[in-house]
Design a protein around this motif. Structure first.
Motif: not given
Length: 503
Positions: A244-249
C-alpha cells in the motif's frame, strides 16, 4: 545519590517505568484509542461467537461476555485516559470487562488468541476501510477527467516533450493519458486491498493454538475475503503495508506531475486553465491577482504523502521476520497520514477540474506556433513525393532554419522556398502545391489524420473513451462490492451475536 538510584527513584522499580510509560506506552495508547477500539470490540464479539460454536465455551458464558462487550462498545472510549496500571488498550478493555462479568469469565475471552493476531487484525480492518475510501475518491476524480476528455476531443493543443512544444494533439488525448496512469494506480490499490483484506485471526502468538478454533468462521464474521493461511506469515508478514505504501508513493508521484502541468497552465503566460472563484485566493496587496492557491497547496501535500509512505519502508527495513513492534502503532499512522494527504489532493482536484474553464482559442493558436506541425510536412513529402524520410527530414529542418534566420513564421512557407532548399540539398525541386503545404501545416489536420491506435484523432479518442468508460463502470462496481461486503459482514456478526443472546 548516583545516577542509577536517581533514575530508579524517578521511574520506579516496577513495570512500566514512568519514562517508558510516558514516552512510549501512553502515545501508543492514544493511537489505539483513536483507531482500534471499535475493531477490537468487533474482533472480540466474533471470537466469542466462534468459541461458542466450537463448543469451547458454554452458552451462558457466551451470553454474559457478549452482553459485557455490548456495554463496553456503547461507552465513549475517546474520554478514557491512559492508566499505566493496564499497559495498553487491550488490558484497559479487559479490566472493564472484568468489572462487568467477573475476572474469571473475562479471562476466558482470551482463549486461543493473542495480542499478536489481534493487533494485526485491527490494523488490517482499519486499513481496508481507508483503502476503500481511497478508491472512492480516486474514482470521483477519474469520473471528472472522463467528462473533460469527452468535452475536449476536438480541443487542439500543443503536446510537449522536454518541456518544449512538440506536436499538436488534443486536450482530450492529454487528459486520457493522465487518466490511464490513474487507472493503473487504481489497479495497484485493488491489489493492495486484496492483500490487506486477509484475516490473521487464529494465528494467535505465531503458531495457532491447540484449541479447535475455526479461523474461516472468524474471517467471514469480520468481513475478510480469505485467510493469511500460514500462521507464521500472518504474524511476521508486513508486505501488505509496503504494498500500500508503494502504491501511495506511485499515485502521488503521478499526481505531482499533473499538479506541475496544471499550475503551469494556470499562469497568465499559458492562460489555458481558468479556475473559478472558490478555488483562487486574492492577494493582500495586489488587487488584480487570482492565485491558484487551492492547487498550490496540493504540491506539498503530495510530497508529504510520499514522505509518510516512505516511512513504512524506512521503519521496516532490516527488521526481523517475526512479531516486532516496528509494524505496530508507531508505524500505522504514517500510512493513515499518507492516505489522508492523498484524499485531500483528490478532493481538491475533483472540485477544481469539475468547475474550471478552458481557453480553447489559446490552445489552438499555440498549436499553430513554433513550427510544431512540420513533422507532418516531412511526412507529406514522403507520402506524396516519394522521398525517404531521412531526406525529407533534412529538407524540412533546413526550411525551419531558413525561416528562423529570416524572421519568418510557418505561414511563410511557400512552394518556392521548398523548391529552393530541396534544390540546394538534393539537386532537384519537389514541386509541392500551396494547398498541400497548407494542409500539412494545419494543426487540426495534423490531429485528424493520426488515427493509429492510441493517437489523438477524435474518432480514436472516442474509441478509447468508450473503452475507459466501460472499464470505469467495473471499477465503480468493484469499489461498491468492497463496501457492501464489509457492511454484510457486520450484519452477519450482529445476527450471530443476537442469536446467542436470544438463546
Amino acid at each position: 545519590m548516583d545516577l542509577k538510584e536517581y533514575i530508579e527513584n524517578l521511574d520506579g522499580r516496577d513495570f512500566p517505568g514512568k519514562t517508558f510509560a510516558e514516552s512510549v506506552l501512553k502515545p501508543i495508547f492514544n493511537v489505539q484509542r483513536e483507531y482500534y477500539y471499535k475493531p477490537f470490540i468487533k474482533i472480540s464479539k466474533a471470537h466469542v461467537v466462534m468459541l461458542y460454536e466450537q463448543n469451547i465455551i458454554k452458552i451462558q458464558e457466551s451470553k454474559k461476555l457478549l452482553e459485557g462487550l455490548n456495554k463496553i462498545e456503547e461507552m465513549d472510549f475517546t474520554s478514557v485516559e491512559y492508566n499505566a496500571k493496564y499497559e495498553d488498550m487491550f488490558f484497559t478493555v479487559e479490566n472493564q470487562l472484568e468489572n462487568l462479568v467477573g475476572k474469571d469469565l473475562a479471562g476466558r475471552l482470551h482463549i486461543a488468541r493473542s495480542r499478536n493476531d489481534l493487533d494485526i487484525c485491527e490494523f488490517r480492518m482499519v486499513l481496508r476501510l481507508k483503502t476503500v475510501e481511497l478508491m472512492k475518491n480516486l474514482n470521483n476524480f477519474r469520473k471528472v477527467l472522463l467528462s473533460l476528455a469527452e468535452e475536449h476531443k476536438e480541443t487542439v493543443m500543443p503536446a510537449y516533450t522536454h518541456t518544449q512544444p512538440a506536436q499538436p494533439t488534443t486536450l482530450s488525448h492529454y487528459i486520457l493519458a493522465f487518466y490511464d496512469s490513474l487507472s493503473r494506480d487504481f489497479e495497484r490499490i485493488k491489489r493492495a486491498y486484496e492483500n490487506i483484506n486477509l484475516s490473521p485471526i487464529g494465528a494467535a502468538a505465531i503458531t495457532t493454538t491447540g484449541f479447535p478454533i475455526n479461523r474461516e468462521r472468524m474471517s467471514k464474521l469480520l468481513g475478510f475475503n480469505d485467510l493469511v493461511e500460514n500462521s507464521y506469515d500472518a504474524i511476521a508478514g508486513s508486505d501488505y503495508l509496503m504494498e500500500l505504501a508503494s502504491t501511495l508513493m506511485i499515485l502521488n508521484t503521478n499526481m505531482s506531475k499533473f499538479i506541475k502541468d496544471t499550475l503551469d497552465f494556470c499562469t497568465k503566460e499559458f492562460n489555458v486553465f481558468y479556475l473559478t472563484d472558490p478555488y483562487v485566493q486574492r492577494s493582500s496587496i495586489m488587487p488584480q491577482k487570482r492565485n491558484p492557491s487551492s492547487l498550490e497547496h496540493t504540491r506539498p501535500m503530495a510530497s508529504e504523502a510520499i514522505g509518510e509512505a516512505k516511512c513504512v519502508f524506512d521503519m521496516l527495513h532490516n527488521t526481523p521476520f517475526g512479531d516486532i513492534v516496528d509494524t505496530e502503532e508507531q508505524l500505522q499512522p504514517h500510512l493513515y497520514e499518507s492516505i489522508d494527504y492523498t484524499l485531500r489532493i483528490l478532493k481538491i482536484f475533483t472540485s477544481v477540474f469539475a468547475t474550471m474553464n478552458v481557453n480553447k482559442k489559446v490552445l489552438l493558436d499555440r498549436a499553430k506556433e513554433g513550427f510544431i506541425t512540420v513533422t507532418e510536412l516531412a511526412d507529406t513529402l514522403v507520402r506524396e513525393k516519394g522521398l525517404s524520410f531521412r531526406k525529407s527530414h533534412k529538407i524540412t529542418g533546413a526550411i525551419v532554419r531558413y525561416l528562423s534566420n529570416n524572421n519568418l513564421t510557418i505561414e511563410n512557407i511557400t512552394p518556392e522556398i521548398i523548391d529552393k532548399i530541396s534544390l540546394e540539398l538534393g539537386g532537384e525541386e519537389i514541386h509541392i502545391s500551396a494547398e498541400d503545404i497548407a494542409k500539412a501545416l494545419d494543426p487540426i489536420n495534423f490531429v485528424n489524420i493520426r488515427k493509429v491506435t492510441g493517437g489523438p484523432a477524435p474518432e480514436e479518442v472516442e474509441r478509447m473513451l468508450q473503452n475507459r468508460n466501460n472499464s470505469f463502470i467495473k471499477d465503480i462496481e468493484y469499489q461498491r462490492r468492497c463496501l457492501i461486503s464489509l457492511e454484510e459482514s457486520e450484519k452477519l456478526l450482529n445476527q450471530a451475536v443476537a442469536s446467542i443472546l436470544n438463546k
